[in-house]
Design a protein around this motif. Structure first.
Motif, mmCIF file in Angstrom:
data_model
loop_
_atom_site.group_PDB
_atom_site.id
_atom_site.type_symbol
_atom_site.label_atom_id
_atom_site.label_comp_id
_atom_site.label_asym_id
_atom_site.label_seq_id
_atom_site.Cartn_x
_atom_site.Cartn_y
_atom_site.Cartn_z
ATOM 1 N N LYS A 116 0.810 -1.220 0.000
ATOM 2 C CA LYS A 116 0.000 0.000 0.000
ATOM 3 C C LYS A 116 0.844 1.271 0.000
ATOM 4 C CE LYS A 116 -3.604 -2.245 2.766
ATOM 5 N NZ LYS A 116 -4.354 -2.175 4.043
ATOM 6 N N GLY A 117 2.162 1.119 0.125
ATOM 7 C CA GLY A 117 3.021 2.294 0.201
ATOM 8 C C GLY A 117 3.933 2.211 1.402
ATOM 9 N N GLN A 118 4.517 3.336 1.773
ATOM 10 C CA GLN A 118 5.507 3.346 2.841
ATOM 11 C C GLN A 118 5.512 4.688 3.556
ATOM 12 O OE1 GLN A 118 9.516 1.411 2.357
ATOM 13 N NE2 GLN A 118 10.246 3.520 2.529
ATOM 14 N N ILE A 119 5.771 4.631 4.862
ATOM 15 C CA ILE A 119 5.990 5.840 5.647
ATOM 16 C C ILE A 119 7.303 5.679 6.407
ATOM 17 C CG2 ILE A 119 3.588 6.564 5.911
ATOM 18 C CD1 ILE A 119 3.482 5.080 8.566
ATOM 19 N N SER A 120 8.023 6.770 6.574
ATOM 20 C CA SER A 120 9.260 6.727 7.346
ATOM 21 C C SER A 120 9.475 8.061 8.044
ATOM 22 C CB SER A 120 10.460 6.396 6.447
ATOM 23 O OG SER A 120 10.704 7.445 5.519
ATOM 24 N N MET A 121 10.180 7.987 9.168
ATOM 25 C CA MET A 121 10.531 9.169 9.945
ATOM 26 C C MET A 121 12.001 9.053 10.314
ATOM 27 S SD MET A 121 7.243 9.190 12.514
ATOM 28 C CE MET A 121 5.579 8.885 11.868
ATOM 29 N N ALA A 155 4.858 7.815 0.963
ATOM 30 C CA ALA A 155 4.633 7.396 -0.425
ATOM 31 C C ALA A 155 3.411 6.484 -0.433
ATOM 32 C CB ALA A 155 5.852 6.661 -0.967
ATOM 33 N N THR A 156 2.236 7.076 -0.677
ATOM 34 C CA THR A 156 0.989 6.320 -0.781
ATOM 35 C C THR A 156 0.288 6.731 -2.072
ATOM 36 O OG1 THR A 156 -0.381 7.947 0.396
ATOM 37 C CG2 THR A 156 0.748 6.285 1.732
ATOM 38 N N GLU A 157 -0.862 6.165 -2.300
ATOM 39 C CA GLU A 157 -1.597 6.472 -3.526
ATOM 40 C C GLU A 157 -1.959 7.949 -3.608
ATOM 41 O OE1 GLU A 157 -5.732 5.157 -5.848
ATOM 42 O OE2 GLU A 157 -4.995 4.002 -4.125
ATOM 43 N N GLN A 158 -2.293 8.561 -2.469
ATOM 44 C CA GLN A 158 -2.723 9.962 -2.477
ATOM 45 C C GLN A 158 -1.594 10.950 -2.185
ATOM 46 O OE1 GLN A 158 -4.240 7.743 -0.228
ATOM 47 N NE2 GLN A 158 -5.995 7.199 -1.521
ATOM 48 N N ILE A 159 -0.545 10.491 -1.471
ATOM 49 C CA ILE A 159 0.439 11.424 -0.920
ATOM 50 C C ILE A 159 1.854 11.052 -1.343
ATOM 51 C CG2 ILE A 159 1.330 12.475 1.195
ATOM 52 C CD1 ILE A 159 -1.231 11.471 2.595
ATOM 53 N N ASP A 160 2.609 12.048 -1.760
ATOM 54 C CA ASP A 160 4.044 11.933 -2.000
ATOM 55 C C ASP A 160 4.690 13.097 -1.261
ATOM 56 O OD1 ASP A 160 6.614 11.617 -2.861
ATOM 57 O OD2 ASP A 160 6.214 11.935 -4.982
ATOM 58 N N ALA A 161 5.384 12.800 -0.152
ATOM 59 C CA ALA A 161 5.891 13.875 0.707
ATOM 60 C C ALA A 161 7.322 13.609 1.144
ATOM 61 C CB ALA A 161 5.005 14.022 1.946
ATOM 62 N N ALA A 162 8.108 14.672 1.181
ATOM 63 C CA ALA A 162 9.450 14.668 1.747
ATOM 64 C C ALA A 162 9.566 15.957 2.556
ATOM 65 C CB ALA A 162 10.510 14.592 0.663
ATOM 66 N N LEU A 163 9.314 15.869 3.861
ATOM 67 C CA LEU A 163 9.135 17.051 4.699
ATOM 68 C C LEU A 163 10.136 17.083 5.847
ATOM 69 C CD1 LEU A 163 5.234 16.861 4.992
ATOM 70 C CD2 LEU A 163 6.567 18.211 3.357
ATOM 71 N N THR A 164 10.567 18.294 6.202
ATOM 72 C CA THR A 164 11.396 18.518 7.382
ATOM 73 C C THR A 164 10.634 19.428 8.336
ATOM 74 O OG1 THR A 164 13.454 18.304 6.120
ATOM 75 C CG2 THR A 164 13.586 19.428 8.246
ATOM 76 N N GLY A 180 7.508 24.714 11.867
ATOM 77 C CA GLY A 180 7.464 25.027 10.452
ATOM 78 C C GLY A 180 7.703 23.772 9.617
ATOM 79 N N VAL A 181 7.354 23.837 8.344
ATOM 80 C CA VAL A 181 7.490 22.685 7.453
ATOM 81 C C VAL A 181 8.205 23.117 6.179
ATOM 82 C CG1 VAL A 181 6.282 20.876 6.181
ATOM 83 C CG2 VAL A 181 5.344 21.709 8.353
ATOM 84 N N GLU A 182 9.259 22.376 5.808
ATOM 85 C CA GLU A 182 9.981 22.608 4.559
ATOM 86 C C GLU A 182 10.022 21.322 3.753
ATOM 87 O OE1 GLU A 182 13.833 23.997 5.668
ATOM 88 O OE2 GLU A 182 13.119 25.976 6.341
ATOM 89 N N GLY A 183 10.231 21.449 2.448
ATOM 90 C CA GLY A 183 10.338 20.285 1.587
ATOM 91 C C GLY A 183 9.302 20.294 0.496
ATOM 92 N N SER A 184 8.774 19.106 0.186
ATOM 93 C CA SER A 184 7.773 19.008 -0.877
ATOM 94 C C SER A 184 6.606 18.148 -0.409
ATOM 95 C CB SER A 184 8.389 18.403 -2.142
ATOM 96 O OG SER A 184 8.773 17.064 -1.932
ATOM 97 N N LEU A 205 1.660 21.226 -3.278
ATOM 98 C CA LEU A 205 1.089 22.208 -2.360
ATOM 99 C C LEU A 205 2.186 23.109 -1.810
ATOM 100 C CD1 LEU A 205 -1.381 20.255 -2.441
ATOM 101 C CD2 LEU A 205 -1.727 20.811 -0.019
ATOM 102 N N ALA A 206 1.895 24.390 -1.681
ATOM 103 C CA ALA A 206 2.819 25.318 -1.027
ATOM 104 C C ALA A 206 2.834 25.032 0.475
ATOM 105 C CB ALA A 206 2.389 26.753 -1.281
ATOM 106 N N LEU A 207 4.008 25.223 1.101
ATOM 107 C CA LEU A 207 4.167 24.913 2.516
ATOM 108 C C LEU A 207 4.368 26.158 3.372
ATOM 109 C CD1 LEU A 207 6.515 21.803 2.127
ATOM 110 C CD2 LEU A 207 4.066 21.813 2.655
#
Length: 350
Positions: free
Chosen positions: A132-137, A149-158, A189-193, A201-203
């Protein structure tokens, strides 16, 4: 018998290099920063008859979970990882604020196979995933990075704390000889994509918070919890309130204004558990000293009920709006009006 328990002052101490000393002594109280190591290998874990626990008990009684929430003007994300030894579980939900719609991805791994958990809140890597995807911290020198990394979300955030902002970090005794370390920091605060349904989406206005909790926790436990990453009167505002856990000595109740941390006293959660077919009712969260007086209006929820013989979980995390007021130690009152946030009602047998 000397239990090697060191009861520290309730005033915050500097974050220690190790939560548990080589002698086996556990440091309790609030800290002004993360611990660099939990030092679990030094812990002298004994049973109620003062006999040392064996290796299986030491392994299966240790629990750990991590949670990150990210709030943008359009979406709210909730991401969790939990290793309770008998199993590992995780979820990632996406809440559309305007449409009041929630979609989620979840994972359950027997015996925590394939799950990695960071060994400390200062440095480490956690991951859970599957088809179904993957999450990591990942945590580097206390700074959190979130990958989805899921069907709806692609995120690389700090997650970026305001300058000189302190987390809420504390350790309390749990049960006869256990302990629980909890660290939380909100209004970061949040940086990344962040790409939602293939749309970047703008952060600029995004805010986030995290939770790192680990220890030899009670086998049966239940808690109520509230959390906010938002803005009030133009100021960054973060909130963490809880009842039912982490109350044997000090508590985890805290709020942040523009990064400044304000510790709070005990709070009570007054609500009625919903019945099948009934709409969720308003919550009231207050303190006996009058410094906390909030109402919470649920809009949606993420829920899960598991009954797996050795393990049980009845989990409800609500998304909704807070109204009310909180007073800090200097007597200044901070007012909330329709501020988006979370509450939780959770029973666990683990």
């Amino acid at each position: 018998m000397d239990m090697d328990i060191h009861r520290e002052s309730q005033l915050p101490q500097a974050g220690p290099k190790s939560l548990i000393c080589e002698s086996g002594r556990v440091l309790f109280g609030h800290f002004d920063g993360p611990v660099q190591s939990l030092g679990v290998e030094h812990f002298r874990y004994i049973n109620a008859m003062d006999k040392p626990h064996g290796s299986l008990a030491r392994r299966f009684h240790f629990k750990q979970f991590q949670f990150v929430s990210v709030c943008t003007p359009r979406f709210l994300l909730g991401v969790a990882l939990a290793d309770i030894r008998y199993a590992a579980s995780g979820f990632c939900y996406l809440y559309d604020i305007e449409a009041n719609k929630l979609v989620e991805t979840s994972w359950l791994k027997p015996l925590a196979l394939g799950c990695i958990m960071a060994p400390s809140p200062w440095d480490g890597y956690s991951r859970l995933g599957g088809k179904k995807g993957q999450i990591s911290m990942e945590i580097k020198a206390g700074v959190w990075q979130l990958r989805i990394a899921t069907e709806q979300i692609d995120a690389a955030l700090t997650l970026v704390p305001p300058l000189n902002s302190l987390p809420m970090a504390m350790c309390n005794p749990t049960g006869y000889s256990g302990w629980t370390y909890t660290q939380k920091h909100n209004a970061l605060g949040v940086e990344g994509s962040l790409i939602i349904n293939q749309e970047p989406l703008a952060l600029d206005e995004a805010l986030a918070g995290y939770d790192f909790s680990a220890g030899f926790m009670r086998r049966e436990t239940s808690w109520r919890w509230a959390s906010i990453n938002g803005r009030i009167q133009g100021a960054l505002f973060g909130l963490n309130l809880a009842a039912g856990v982490n109350e044997t000595g000090c508590n985890e109740n805290v709020f942040w204004i523009n990064g400044q941390r304000h510790l709070l006293g005990p709070v009570q959660f007054d609500f009625t558990r919903e019945r099948s077919g009934h709409k969720s009712r308003e919550w009231r969260i207050s303190s006996l000293d009058g410094k906390v007086d909030l109402t919470f209006h649920p809009l949606n929820k993420r829920q899960e009920r598991l009954n797996l013989w050795l393990l049980k979980s009845n989990f409800r995390q609500y998304i909704g709006y807070f109204d009310g007021a909180i007073e800090d130690a200097s007597g200044r009152v901070h007012r909330l009006e329709k501020v988006l946030g979370l509450t939780e009602d959770h029973f666990a047998l683990w």
